[in-house]
Design a protein around this motif. Structure first.
Motif: not given
Length: 537
Positions: A361-364, A407-410
């Motif tokens: 889901g995070g990779l969306k 996570q950590g996409m920022g």
């Protein structure tokens, strides 16, 4: 009021623990403290093994009489350059108001060794010591690691192996470096004309690797290229050309002949020319399709990345060294983007598999793969992943495979172009396991003219499956490079230079693909031309 002390391996990691624990206390020199907790850090190794002269001044002078050096008890000392931080950490470890120490160094043998040496030199006593073992630096994983922290004694075997490895390195380096330098250092200096004795460094790993490099270099220098000559026939069924490679087979005039380099090549060009002349004399130049084999091939997604596999692929794709890859993936780990990098496992644990939808889901939120992540979630394929070969607790020692945390996409915006590419490689490999296999139709043709056999192989992709996500755009080497659906690729040739026949005609022609499906055993196929291709070992 008693406090808990959290000791990390690096300042940046310590800050992540402080953030996860919501420690907003004052930042002092070398630690962060609130009313309930203290977070401190090492700066890598704070303690090291002492040199022989610390045991006895006589060992300062290198001499054969003092070898071998085998101390009954090993001595350790604080590294002078980080002595200040050691004193800070040592003081905190022994503070009366600290009753519990949480060991938060890297979750591996080296991280365990770093803390044990500090605790040993600080003479820590009468404190509860708990080990925090995590697979990523996300807040959720940090809090889980603290919540499930085990007593430090549970990791005594890991600590013992770390001490043993360090002692082995030390004893081999100290003794063999001195021995070989005393025996051969002057000879090397004389040869190199340096004017002073050359020190020969020996190490448990370094020397073995150097030996492998030297042996390989000698093989390269001694290697003599051997030319060989292949005969290639261009066949033209229904006016659509393809190439077939001649190979020696029973009945051939060259079967088991001394003129052969291998079954598909000759040692001398004149022999290949003799064969082409003989076949050209046959009129009409028609071959009979003696055999055609058609079968479907299923190609499953590969296992996930461990560090070695990732280093191997990054070397091929981006031309970077294993050390550079490790630095990049360590950066991704510290930015919470991927899980712990120093792992030899290529599978997931059962516990992680239960919540793997969070990683997907995070990779969306990762634009290049957002559509693939959404598709994987919608298909629900992740629900059965625990029953596949990608999940196996028995194949995991310390950590599971390297995967994106979701996570950590920022932090992606601050990554260098290379780091972003490596992250994408990891994410693509991860998502590919939630996709079906690629399916091919394979054709193997054997054609005969005047008792001489030619062979051609084709592979047509029917369904791309996981390959549509595994392909890495812009890389020099695509780990799962693929033709488009319905496109054929020639699958013949061997590994020697000049022997692969990649320029097959009509490879992307749908009519040619359809023609392959209509070929039957016994069909007469015109031999349009013959050519000799030179290769070399």
């Amino acid at each position: 009021m008693s406090k808990s002390l959290y000791i990390a391996e690096k300042p940046s990691v310590a800050q992540e623990f402080a953030n996860a624990l919501k420690i907003n206390g004052r930042r002092s020199d070398g630690y962060i403290e609130s009313e309930q907790a203290i977070v401190t850090w090492c700066v890598g190794h704070l303690v090291t093994m002492s040199y022989p002269e610390c045991y006895d001044p006589k060992y300062k002078r290198w001499s054969l009489e003092t070898l071998p050096f085998l101390p009954k008890e090993f001595k350790y000392e604080v590294i002078p350059s980080v002595e200040k931080q050691f004193k800070i950490v040592s003081g905190l470890l022994n503070r009366p108001d600290v009753d519990t120490i949480y060991v938060c160094t890297d979750s591996g043998r080296e991280g365990e060794y770093i803390y044990r040496l500090v605790a040993q030199m600080a003479d820590v006593k009468d404190k509860a010591q708990k080990r925090v073992w995590i697979d990523s630096q996300t807040e959720e994983e940090i809090l889980r690691g603290i919540r499930e922290a085990k007593d430090e004694t549970e990791y005594d075997n890991l600590s013992a192996s770390a001490y043993l490895r360090a002692k082995e390195d030390y004893l081999m380096g100290i003794n063999f470096s001195r021995l070989l330098t005393l025996k051969y250092g002057q000879n090397i200096s004389n040869y190199l004309r340096t004017g002073k004795n050359t020190v020969i460094s020996v190490g448990r790993v370094m020397t073995c690797v150097m030996g492998m490099v030297i042996r390989r270099e000698r093989e390269i220098r001694d290697f003599v290229k051997t030319p060989f000559y292949r005969v290639i026939g261009t066949f033209s069924p229904q006016d659509m050309d393809f190439d077939g490679e001649w190979k020696s087979a029973p009945g051939s005039r060259y079967f088991e002949s001394p003129y052969l380099y291998k079954e598909n090549g000759f040692k001398e060009r004149k022999t290949a020319e003799a064969l082409t002349r003989a076949l050209s004399a046959v009129q009409p130049m028609n071959a009979v399709l003696q055999a055609i084999e058609k079968k479907k091939e299923t190609k499953n997604p590969p296992l996930l990345y461990n560090l070695a596999e990732l280093q191997n692929d990054c070397s091929k794709m981006f031309k970077i060294s294993p050390d550079e890859t490790l630095k990049v993936v360590q950066e991704l780990y510290e930015k919470k983007l991927v899980t712990y990098p120093r792992t030899d496992a290529r599978v997931l644990s059962t516990a992680v598999a239960k919540e793997i939808y969070k990683n997907i889901g995070g990779l969306k939120n990762f634009e290049p793969l957002a559509g693939f992540a959404a598709e994987a979630l919608e298909s629900g394929s992740f629900k059965g992943i625990a029953k596949t070969r990608y999940v196996n607790d028995k194949q995991i020692t310390d950590h599971y495979a390297i995967i994106p945390t979701g996570q950590g996409m920022g932090a992606l915006r601050s990554l260098s172009p290379l780091s972003a590419k490596v992250y994408e490689v990891i994410a693509r490999r991860f998502l590919s396991i939630f996709y079906p296999p690629a399916i091919y139709q394979k054709y193997a043709l054997e054609l005969v003219i005047d008792k001489e056999h030619f062979f051609a192989n084709f592979r047509v992709m029917l369904e791309a499956g996981y390959l549509k996500v595994a392909d890495v755009p812009g890389s020099k080497k695509k780990p799962d490079a693929k033709p488009k659906d319905g496109q054929a690729e020639n699958a013949s040739g061997d590994s020697e230079e000049g022997s692969a026949d990649s320029a097959q005609k009509n490879m992307d022609n749908p009519e040619f693909i359809a023609m392959l499906g209509t070929l039957k055993k016994g069909a007469v196929i015109p031999l349009k031309s013959l050519a000799i291709k030179e290769g070399e070992t």
